[in-house]
Write an enzyme that holds these catalytic residues in place. Structure first.
Site, PDB file in Angstrom:
ATOM      1  N   HIS A 174      -8.240  45.861  -3.746  1.00 31.31           N
ATOM      2  CA  HIS A 174      -8.156  44.587  -4.483  1.00 31.31           C
ATOM      3  C   HIS A 174      -8.831  44.829  -5.846  1.00 31.31           C
ATOM      4  CE1 HIS A 174      -7.424  40.068  -3.796  1.00 31.31           C
ATOM      5  NE2 HIS A 174      -7.782  40.172  -5.065  1.00 31.31           N
ATOM      6  N   ARG A 199      -9.076  37.142   5.515  1.00 32.62           N
ATOM      7  CA  ARG A 199      -8.576  38.250   4.693  1.00 32.62           C
ATOM      8  C   ARG A 199      -9.661  38.632   3.694  1.00 32.62           C
ATOM      9  NH1 ARG A 199      -5.298  38.269  -0.476  1.00 32.62           N
ATOM     10  NH2 ARG A 199      -4.735  40.457  -0.682  1.00 32.62           N
ATOM     11  N   TYR A 224       1.294  31.093  -6.357  1.00 32.37           N
ATOM     12  CA  TYR A 224       0.525  30.051  -7.033  1.00 32.37           C
ATOM     13  C   TYR A 224       1.384  29.072  -7.818  1.00 32.37           C
ATOM     14  CZ  TYR A 224      -3.690  32.531  -5.764  1.00 32.37           C
ATOM     15  OH  TYR A 224      -4.694  33.103  -5.031  1.00 32.37           O
ATOM     16  N   GLU A 254      -1.427  42.973  -5.166  1.00 31.91           N
ATOM     17  CA  GLU A 254      -0.797  42.648  -6.443  1.00 31.91           C
ATOM     18  C   GLU A 254      -0.712  43.811  -7.432  1.00 31.91           C
ATOM     19  OE1 GLU A 254      -2.721  39.166  -8.049  1.00 31.91           O
ATOM     20  OE2 GLU A 254      -1.998  37.892  -6.433  1.00 31.91           O
ATOM     21  N   ASN A 265       1.426  36.443  -2.359  1.00 32.81           N
ATOM     22  CA  ASN A 265       0.510  35.494  -3.007  1.00 32.81           C
ATOM     23  C   ASN A 265       1.338  34.603  -3.919  1.00 32.81           C
ATOM     24  OD1 ASN A 265      -1.465  36.998  -1.775  1.00 32.81           O
ATOM     25  ND2 ASN A 265      -2.213  37.969  -3.648  1.00 32.81           N
ATOM     26  N   GLU A 281      -2.219  34.536  -0.100  1.00 31.21           N
ATOM     27  CA  GLU A 281      -3.031  33.725  -1.023  1.00 31.21           C
ATOM     28  C   GLU A 281      -2.209  32.531  -1.474  1.00 31.21           C
ATOM     29  OE1 GLU A 281      -4.674  35.671  -4.479  1.00 31.21           O
ATOM     30  OE2 GLU A 281      -5.322  37.401  -3.304  1.00 31.21           O
TER      31      GLU A 281
HETATM   32  C1  FCB Z   1      -4.792  36.450  -7.531  1.00 33.35           C
HETATM   33  C2  FCB Z   1      -5.847  37.425  -7.058  1.00 33.35           C
HETATM   34  C3  FCB Z   1      -7.069  36.776  -6.473  1.00 33.35           C
HETATM   35  C4  FCB Z   1      -7.452  35.513  -7.204  1.00 33.35           C
HETATM   36  C5  FCB Z   1      -6.260  34.613  -7.419  1.00 33.35           C
HETATM   37  C6  FCB Z   1      -6.577  33.322  -8.124  1.00 33.35           C
HETATM   38  O1  FCB Z   1      -4.020  37.059  -8.517  1.00 33.35           O
HETATM   39  O2  FCB Z   1      -5.313  38.294  -6.098  1.00 33.35           O
HETATM   40  O3  FCB Z   1      -8.093  37.737  -6.462  1.00 33.35           O
HETATM   41  O4  FCB Z   1      -8.134  35.809  -8.359  1.00 33.35           O
HETATM   42  O5  FCB Z   1      -5.254  35.276  -8.115  1.00 33.35           O
END
Ligand code: FCB
Length: 449
Positions: free
Chosen positions: A124, A80, A297, A169, A295, A349
């Site tokens: 992006h 990607r 985290y 995002e 994405n 992500e």
């Molecule tokens: C996301 C972004 C990516 C990267 C990660 C850690 O928000 O899409 O570019 O910076 O966080």
């Protein structure tokens, strides 16, 4: 660590690694590339923690061939990446830059030649600065410019893509870029941020229509940053705070696309900061998605008095001070599955920043390996419960420019020595490679039976 994790994924599951243009390419002012809002933002004193910029980054623009070999060597099936809009259309309107288009041609062909599937993102975050100068995402005209840009990229590359994503995002662009001002373009207005979010959604919907009208070959979608939302306590006030965070961070984007309207309660709460919406906009936004990228985290814990402190929560933190909470990924996917009719879902992500001491040419990042393992297991849990999972991509292929944190935060499964541009596989990359090998072998055996 579960050694049988690979058994929980089917043969057609997509495994990949992810990057974005501004974070790795460098060559910021070469071969006709125009200035982006991130090129400009990095020059604002205090904007980037280590006062760095994307001028060189990972020098990927000049190391394309060896970086593609690096990706192929991991044993993934997909990559990607994003196209830098100002590299291919320097002013965001009018003339195209052939050298920029040729770079992405080589990138896509180089992936295909190595048996890798190209997953392309159009936006992006690196908007051409020339468009910011005329109002950026806050003006409706930028919506039209984006649709033209999308068409131009599809005409050049669209026949060879595995997926095409409009935006990465939109919440981050709107809120961090236009309300909190910590990301480019560094504005601080809630009213502007809600209008920006609306224009991003509108440009997404209009681009999907335009690309389909021209016979889009690749599946079309969008990538959202979604967290699992939790109240700090079970008091009514905290539960309401978490509910509002969910409406603003998730439903503000998913409701328009899947249901054709903004969440009423969130809209009412905005009052005079609500976006201007023209007749027909909501129908234009609510286009069917061929896939959804998520994405993930961390979780987000909300309390009415904003007293929740991640440092006291007891959960382990990454180097970004993000709580490590794999179960939240399963919960989030189930929430989405209950809420909307999901198309195939990619985790586009997922990964963690850690300190990564390098010793003797090795990087023993056991914390990152555990992070990836546990989140992949969380994806398997969601899949088992019926969520239509199509793929998973690690953020990131290699250490890179982490926006306002500069180069201090390392997300790569490949270590980058910025002085020499040397790439070294971390232990997490070796683990991912081994995991993928076991997964492949398992399916090869089945075919053999
Ligand atoms: C996301 C972004 C990516 C990267 C990660 C850690 O928000 O899409 O570019 O910076 O966080």
């Amino acid at each position: 660590m579960n050694h049988d994790l690979h058994r929980r994924f089917p043969a057609d599951f997509t495994w990949g690694v992810a990057t974005s243009a501004f974070q790795i390419e460098g060559a910021a002012f070469e071969d006709g590339k125009g200035e982006s809002i991130w090129d400009r933002f990095c020059r604002q004193p205090g904007a980037i923690a280590d006062a760095s910029n994307g001028d060189i980054a990972c020098d990927h623009y000049h190391r394309l061939g060896s970086d593609l070999d690096l990706i192929a060597g991991l044993g993934v099936g997909a990559y990607r990446f994003s196209v830098s809009w100002p590299r291919v259309q320097p002013l965001g309107r009018g003339a195209w830059n052939e050298a920029g288009l040729a770079f992405y041609d080589r990138l896509v062909d180089g992936l295909l030649a190595r048996g890798l599937k190209p997953h392309l993102t159009l936006n992006h975050w690196d908007l051409p600065q020339a468009l910011q100068d005329t109002g950026g995402w806050a003006t409706r005209e930028t919506v039209n410019r984006f649709v033209d840009y999308a068409r131009g990229v599809q005409r050049r590359l669209g026949d060879r893509l595995a997926t095409l994503t409009t935006h990465n995002e939109p919440w981050v662009i709107a809120v961090l870029g236009h309300e909190q001002g910590v990301f480019a373009p560094g504005l601080k207005s809630r009213r502007t941020a809600t209008q920006v979010a609306h224009h991003l959604l509108l440009s997404h919907g209009l681009a999907l229509q335009a690309l389909r009208a021209e016979g889009a070959a690749a599946p079309l979608g969008i990538v959202l940053n979604l967290a699992h939302m939790m109240p700090a306590t079970d008091t009514a006030a905290d539960i309401q705070a978490s509910h509002m965070a969910d409406l603003g961070g998730r439903c503000w984007y998913t409701d328009p696309m899947f249901k054709g309207h903004y969440p009423e309660e969130a809209l009412a709460a905005l009052g005079a900061d609500a976006p201007q919406v023209q007749p027909g906009d909501m129908a234009d936004i609510a286009q069917p998605l061929d896939f959804l990228g998520i994405n993930y985290y961390t979780r987000v814990v909300s309390s009415a008095d904003a007293s929740f402190d991640v440092k006291k929560s007891g959960l382990p933190l990454t180097d970004m001070d993000w709580e490590i909470y794999p179960r939240g990924l399963t919960e989030l996917l189930l929430t989405m599955h209950r809420d909307v009719s999901l198309p195939p879902v990619y985790i586009t992500e997922n990964g963690g920043a850690f300190k990564d001491p390098a010793t003797d040419g090795q990087v023993h990042d056991a914390d990152r390996t555990a992070y990836l393992h546990d989140h992949i297991a969380a994806v398997a849990d969601a899949r088992d419960q019926g969520v239509p999972m199509a793929g998973y991509m690690v953020w990131s292929l290699m250490d890179n420019f982490e926006w306002s944190s500069g180069y201090a935060k390392r997300f790569g499964i490949v270590h980058v020595d910025y002085a020499t541009q040397q790439r070294t596989l971390k232990d997490s990359a070796l683990w991912y490679r081994g995991f993928l090998q076991r997964w492949r072998e398992q399916h090869a055996q089945k075919v053999g039976v």
